[in-house]
Design a protein around this motif. Structure first.
Motif, PDB file in Angstrom:
ATOM      1  N   ARG A  19      -4.092   5.742   3.628  1.00  0.00           N
ATOM      2  CA  ARG A  19      -4.351   4.588   4.488  1.00  0.00           C
ATOM      3  C   ARG A  19      -5.713   3.957   4.174  1.00  0.00           C
ATOM      4  O   ARG A  19      -5.846   2.734   4.141  1.00  0.00           O
ATOM      5  CB  ARG A  19      -4.299   5.031   5.953  1.00  0.00           C
ATOM      6  N   SER A  20      -6.718   4.785   3.918  1.00  0.00           N
ATOM      7  CA  SER A  20      -8.045   4.238   3.615  1.00  0.00           C
ATOM      8  C   SER A  20      -8.019   3.464   2.297  1.00  0.00           C
ATOM      9  O   SER A  20      -8.684   2.426   2.167  1.00  0.00           O
ATOM     10  CB  SER A  20      -9.086   5.363   3.558  1.00  0.00           C
ATOM     11  N   ILE A  21      -7.233   3.923   1.326  1.00  0.00           N
ATOM     12  CA  ILE A  21      -7.113   3.213   0.052  1.00  0.00           C
ATOM     13  C   ILE A  21      -6.344   1.910   0.226  1.00  0.00           C
ATOM     14  O   ILE A  21      -6.665   0.893  -0.404  1.00  0.00           O
ATOM     15  CB  ILE A  21      -6.441   4.117  -1.001  1.00  0.00           C
ATOM     16  N   ASP A  22      -5.337   1.910   1.087  1.00  0.00           N
ATOM     17  CA  ASP A  22      -4.612   0.671   1.372  1.00  0.00           C
ATOM     18  C   ASP A  22      -5.556  -0.409   1.898  1.00  0.00           C
ATOM     19  O   ASP A  22      -5.399  -1.600   1.610  1.00  0.00           O
ATOM     20  CB  ASP A  22      -3.511   0.920   2.405  1.00  0.00           C
ATOM     21  N   ILE A  23      -6.556   0.026   2.665  1.00  0.00           N
ATOM     22  CA  ILE A  23      -7.497  -0.915   3.266  1.00  0.00           C
ATOM     23  C   ILE A  23      -8.607  -1.297   2.297  1.00  0.00           C
ATOM     24  O   ILE A  23      -9.043  -2.444   2.250  1.00  0.00           O
ATOM     25  CB  ILE A  23      -8.088  -0.303   4.561  1.00  0.00           C
ATOM     26  N   ASN A  24      -9.065  -0.332   1.502  1.00  0.00           N
ATOM     27  CA  ASN A  24     -10.174  -0.576   0.563  1.00  0.00           C
ATOM     28  C   ASN A  24      -9.827   0.024  -0.791  1.00  0.00           C
ATOM     29  O   ASN A  24     -10.016   1.219  -1.016  1.00  0.00           O
ATOM     30  CB  ASN A  24     -11.466   0.034   1.110  1.00  0.00           C
ATOM     31  N   ARG A  25      -9.359  -0.812  -1.685  1.00  0.00           N
ATOM     32  CA  ARG A  25      -8.938  -0.352  -3.008  1.00  0.00           C
ATOM     33  C   ARG A  25     -10.107  -0.056  -3.935  1.00  0.00           C
ATOM     34  O   ARG A  25      -9.897   0.368  -5.066  1.00  0.00           O
ATOM     35  CB  ARG A  25      -8.047  -1.427  -3.669  1.00  0.00           C
ATOM     36  N   ARG A  26     -11.330  -0.238  -3.462  1.00  0.00           N
ATOM     37  CA  ARG A  26     -12.511   0.015  -4.275  1.00  0.00           C
ATOM     38  C   ARG A  26     -13.231   1.287  -3.862  1.00  0.00           C
ATOM     39  O   ARG A  26     -14.368   1.519  -4.282  1.00  0.00           O
ATOM     40  CB  ARG A  26     -13.486  -1.173  -4.189  1.00  0.00           C
ATOM     41  N   SER A  27     -12.602   2.120  -3.070  1.00  0.00           N
ATOM     42  CA  SER A  27     -13.272   3.317  -2.567  1.00  0.00           C
ATOM     43  C   SER A  27     -13.128   4.489  -3.531  1.00  0.00           C
ATOM     44  O   SER A  27     -12.063   5.118  -3.625  1.00  0.00           O
ATOM     45  CB  SER A  27     -12.706   3.717  -1.201  1.00  0.00           C
ATOM     46  N   PHE A  28     -14.204   4.795  -4.231  1.00  0.00           N
ATOM     47  CA  PHE A  28     -14.198   5.954  -5.135  1.00  0.00           C
ATOM     48  C   PHE A  28     -13.938   7.247  -4.375  1.00  0.00           C
ATOM     49  O   PHE A  28     -13.136   8.084  -4.783  1.00  0.00           O
ATOM     50  CB  PHE A  28     -15.534   6.061  -5.865  1.00  0.00           C
ATOM     51  N   TYR A  75      -9.844   1.183  10.666  1.00  0.00           N
ATOM     52  CA  TYR A  75     -11.266   1.508  10.501  1.00  0.00           C
ATOM     53  C   TYR A  75     -11.419   2.339   9.232  1.00  0.00           C
ATOM     54  O   TYR A  75     -11.190   3.548   9.224  1.00  0.00           O
ATOM     55  CB  TYR A  75     -11.751   2.269  11.718  1.00  0.00           C
ATOM     56  N   PHE A  76     -11.831   1.698   8.144  1.00  0.00           N
ATOM     57  CA  PHE A  76     -11.900   2.380   6.847  1.00  0.00           C
ATOM     58  C   PHE A  76     -12.804   3.607   6.868  1.00  0.00           C
ATOM     59  O   PHE A  76     -12.422   4.682   6.403  1.00  0.00           O
ATOM     60  CB  PHE A  76     -12.378   1.422   5.755  1.00  0.00           C
ATOM     61  N   ASP A  77     -14.021   3.453   7.365  1.00  0.00           N
ATOM     62  CA  ASP A  77     -14.963   4.575   7.351  1.00  0.00           C
ATOM     63  C   ASP A  77     -14.388   5.787   8.072  1.00  0.00           C
ATOM     64  O   ASP A  77     -14.560   6.924   7.641  1.00  0.00           O
ATOM     65  CB  ASP A  77     -16.285   4.164   7.998  1.00  0.00           C
ATOM     66  N   ALA A  78     -13.714   5.548   9.189  1.00  0.00           N
ATOM     67  CA  ALA A  78     -13.148   6.655   9.972  1.00  0.00           C
ATOM     68  C   ALA A  78     -12.005   7.331   9.217  1.00  0.00           C
ATOM     69  O   ALA A  78     -11.911   8.565   9.169  1.00  0.00           O
ATOM     70  CB  ALA A  78     -12.661   6.131  11.322  1.00  0.00           C
ATOM     71  N   ALA A 127     -28.273  -3.046 -13.522  1.00  0.00           N
ATOM     72  CA  ALA A 127     -28.129  -1.678 -14.032  1.00  0.00           C
ATOM     73  C   ALA A 127     -26.822  -1.058 -13.576  1.00  0.00           C
ATOM     74  O   ALA A 127     -26.295  -1.376 -12.511  1.00  0.00           O
ATOM     75  CB  ALA A 127     -29.300  -0.826 -13.537  1.00  0.00           C
ATOM     76  N   ALA A 128     -26.305  -0.155 -14.381  1.00  0.00           N
ATOM     77  CA  ALA A 128     -25.051   0.532 -14.032  1.00  0.00           C
ATOM     78  C   ALA A 128     -25.226   1.312 -12.749  1.00  0.00           C
ATOM     79  O   ALA A 128     -26.312   1.780 -12.421  1.00  0.00           O
ATOM     80  CB  ALA A 128     -24.647   1.479 -15.171  1.00  0.00           C
ATOM     81  N   THR A 129     -24.150   1.469 -12.016  1.00  0.00           N
ATOM     82  CA  THR A 129     -24.235   2.139 -10.716  1.00  0.00           C
ATOM     83  C   THR A 129     -23.084   3.094 -10.509  1.00  0.00           C
ATOM     84  O   THR A 129     -21.999   2.887 -11.028  1.00  0.00           O
ATOM     85  CB  THR A 129     -24.246   1.105  -9.575  1.00  0.00           C
ATOM     86  N   ILE A 130     -23.328   4.148  -9.743  1.00  0.00           N
ATOM     87  CA  ILE A 130     -22.240   5.032  -9.324  1.00  0.00           C
ATOM     88  C   ILE A 130     -22.150   5.015  -7.807  1.00  0.00           C
ATOM     89  O   ILE A 130     -21.685   5.943  -7.185  1.00  0.00           O
ATOM     90  CB  ILE A 130     -22.434   6.482  -9.828  1.00  0.00           C
ATOM     91  N   THR A 131     -22.593   3.912  -7.206  1.00  0.00           N
ATOM     92  CA  THR A 131     -22.549   3.796  -5.756  1.00  0.00           C
ATOM     93  C   THR A 131     -21.165   3.377  -5.301  1.00  0.00           C
ATOM     94  O   THR A 131     -20.398   2.771  -6.040  1.00  0.00           O
ATOM     95  CB  THR A 131     -23.561   2.757  -5.265  1.00  0.00           C
ATOM     96  N   GLU A 132     -20.855   3.711  -4.049  1.00  0.00           N
ATOM     97  CA  GLU A 132     -19.605   3.275  -3.451  1.00  0.00           C
ATOM     98  C   GLU A 132     -19.659   1.775  -3.233  1.00  0.00           C
ATOM     99  O   GLU A 132     -20.672   1.229  -2.803  1.00  0.00           O
ATOM    100  CB  GLU A 132     -19.410   3.988  -2.098  1.00  0.00           C
ATOM    101  N   ALA A 133     -18.574   1.077  -3.551  1.00  0.00           N
ATOM    102  CA  ALA A 133     -18.529  -0.366  -3.363  1.00  0.00           C
ATOM    103  C   ALA A 133     -18.712  -0.701  -1.880  1.00  0.00           C
ATOM    104  O   ALA A 133     -18.154  -0.044  -1.007  1.00  0.00           O
ATOM    105  CB  ALA A 133     -17.198  -0.916  -3.863  1.00  0.00           C
ATOM    106  N   ILE A 134     -19.512  -1.726  -1.608  1.00  0.00           N
ATOM    107  CA  ILE A 134     -19.752  -2.131  -0.236  1.00  0.00           C
ATOM    108  C   ILE A 134     -18.473  -2.716   0.349  1.00  0.00           C
ATOM    109  O   ILE A 134     -17.826  -3.580  -0.256  1.00  0.00           O
ATOM    110  CB  ILE A 134     -20.890  -3.168  -0.161  1.00  0.00           C
TER     111      ILE A 134
END
Length: 338
Positions: free
Chosen positions: A208-217, A182-185, A134-141
């Motif tokens: 910086r967080s996007i540099d680490i995780n390009r899938r972060s909505f 630390y992406f979450d931080a 199913a389609a999702t709007i969750t943040e990518a793990i």
């Protein structure tokens, strides 16, 4: 926690419910003086905030009193609630999460005092939806091997940001000294600064967080909003576009992207994004979507459609401070052209 993000008309306005107490004038005065608050953060199973989901406030009989949408930091807030038993229900339509309901009591122990209830809501995955694709709007793990000391500081900081402000920021900064990637931080600090309208401070953390995780909505959306407020339109447009790609079902993202496209002069693409935002919010209409569509149609000379959108806007905002001016504009737009 202070509030849901509502730093300008582009953000969705969280629902605020105020009830008048029955009885004598003294009782009514007492009720009006209360500042009871119900607030919290919705987390996913990976302990990351879940933005853009609806949270219902229900009475003891499970009847809906009000509804709010979580902001980019996963926050929801209800203010001005009388004492009593309530339920909070997180609606997870369009996501891969199970719905969640929790009951609690608001208690005013001393006459005239106020109570504050804070809830951390931890959602669980719905295995049926995961298996069905199913389609999702969750943040990518996003998984990182984080040093335990940094993880503990981050978790403590997240809690203290909601309760003690500056102390929470310092603790998350300490976590970043231990583990700079630390992406979450990084994501948390960036979004918190956006929530506090400190956009310049937010930008480095979000980049910086996007540099680490390009899938972060959440990082892309917060960066788009911060860049928009700082009048960095090209950067805001790029970030907003990325946010809509990552979560096409986000009303907030489609609204912001459509607004930026309108300002950029890309009218056809703007209409597409804004109509998508309108479709996604049909169950709980968002007045700002109608406003942006009205501005777009007015620019394109589509007067009837502009008037229609303004009328819908006033239905959703009957106490708009510029109501008379808008009504006059509607009448002007509906006049037959000579």
């Amino acid at each position: 926690m202070k509030r849901l993000i509502s730093v300008s008309r582009l953000m969705l306005v969280s629902a605020i419910v105020c009830f008048a107490a029955a009885g004598s004038n003294a009782a009514a005065h007492e009720a009006n003086s209360l500042t009871n608050r119900i607030e919290g953060i919705v987390w996913n199973p990976a302990h990351r905030p879940v933005p853009d989901v609806y949270v219902e406030l229900q009475n003891e009989n499970y009847s809906t009193i009000s509804k709010a949408r979580t902001d980019s930091t996963g926050r929801f807030t209800f203010i001005g609630i009388q004492g009593g038993h309530y339920n909070v229900k997180v609606l997870t339509t369009g996501t891969n999460y199970l719905e969640y309901t929790e009951g609690f009591d608001v208690v005013n122990v001393v006459q005239g005092s106020s109570d504050s209830v804070y809830l951390d809501v931890y959602l669980k995955f719905d295995k049926r939806k995961l298996n069905s694709g199913a389609a999702t709007i969750t943040e990518a793990i996003f998984v990182q091997d984080v040093p335990e000391e940094a993880r503990k500081l981050y978790k403590k900081g997240v809690k203290d940001i909601n309760e003690k402000g500056d102390k929470g920021f310092a603790e998350i900064e300490q976590a970043l000294k231990i583990f700079p990637d630390y992406f979450d931080a990084l994501n948390m600090l960036g979004r918190e600064y956006v929530a506090r309208k400190e956009y310049q401070k937010a930008v480095p953390y979000l980049i910086r967080s996007i540099d680490i995780n390009r899938r972060s909505f959440s990082s892309f959306y917060a960066l788009a909003y911060a860049a928009f407020e700082l009048n960095h339109r090209p950067e805001a447009l790029d970030a907003a576009r990325a946010a809509t790609i990552l979560q096409s079902n986000s009303v907030n993202a489609q609204l912001l992207y459509g607004t930026l496209l309108r300002l950029d002069g890309s009218y056809q693409e703007a209409e597409k994004a804004l109509l998508q935002a309108k479709k996604l919010s049909k169950d709980t209409p968002v007045a700002e979507v109608n406003w942006q569509l009205a501005l777009l149609y007015n620019k394109l000379g589509r007067n009837k459609e502009a008037a229609d959108e303004l009328e819908e806007y006033l239905k959703l905002q009957p106490d708009a401070p510029n109501k008379k001016e808008i009504q006059g504009l509607i009448a002007k737009l509906r006049r037959p052209s000579k």
